[in-house]
Write a protein that holds these residues in place. Structure first.
Motif, PDB file in Angstrom:
ATOM      1  N   LYS A  20      17.003 -20.514 -10.643  1.00  0.00           N
ATOM      2  CA  LYS A  20      17.374 -19.630 -11.785  1.00  0.00           C
ATOM      3  C   LYS A  20      17.156 -20.560 -13.032  1.00  0.00           C
ATOM      4  N   ALA A  24      14.862 -22.204 -15.402  1.00  0.00           N
ATOM      5  CA  ALA A  24      14.765 -21.968 -17.016  1.00  0.00           C
ATOM      6  C   ALA A  24      14.595 -23.835 -17.431  1.00  0.00           C
ATOM      7  N   GLU A  26      16.091 -25.988 -18.808  1.00  0.00           N
ATOM      8  CA  GLU A  26      17.011 -26.583 -19.762  1.00  0.00           C
ATOM      9  C   GLU A  26      18.481 -27.736 -19.201  1.00  0.00           C
TER      10      GLU A  26
END
Length: 162
Positions: A20, A24, A26
């Motif tokens: 996860k 993402a 980021e």
């Protein structure tokens, strides 16, 4: 919370939150479509590397860290580390506990410093945590990271003497 050496059985708890976080896009320079086999190979280190998990009183995995030499040969006296906290356990001190553990481990292993090569500058919680643990930004690679929402942002190189 207890921090202990990772076991093969812990991977089943690590992979869902690692996938996860990586997907993402980021905070890590890993490919967003990183597959499980490659992720396990990159995270579950053998000596001289070291991988740990932070677990609660029930044994649930809250987060994980891997520590290793930053480079080989004449630069192998500098450690590096990577950290991931399950998003549902963020804000509970797991990252700080893992960071403190990594620093103790690196000192005990004889490293002279710890360096993080790529701390995304927009990851302000991580930057603040590392600063609070004595790290400083040595430099920033301008536009070194393509953030999915903020576009090109800098990558900090952070360092701390041990």
């Amino acid at each position: 919370m207890e921090i202990r050496e990772v076991t093969a059985a812990d991977w089943a708890a690590i992979w869902p939150f690692q996938q996860k976080i990586v997907a993402a896009g980021e905070t890590y320079t890993y490919p967003r479509d990183l597959d499980e086999d490659r992720a396990r190979e990159m995270w579950m280190l053998r000596a001289p590397g070291h991988t740990v998990v932070a677990v609660d009183e029930t044994g649930a995995v809250l987060g994980t860290a891997k520590m290793n030499p930053n480079h080989m040969g004449g630069a192998s006296h500098i450690a590096s580390a990577s950290f991931m906290v399950a998003p549902e356990h963020g804000g509970r001190g797991v990252g700080r506990a893992l960071g403190e553990y990594a620093l103790r481990w690196a000192r005990a292993e004889g490293y002279r410093a710890m360096q993080f090569n790529a701390v995304v500058e927009t990851n302000t919680r991580a930057v603040a945590l590392w600063r609070s643990l004595g790290f400083e930004v040595l430099g920033t690679l301008p536009e070194g990271f393509l953030h999915p929402e903020k576009g090109y942002v800098g990558l900090h190189i952070m360092h701390r003497k041990l």
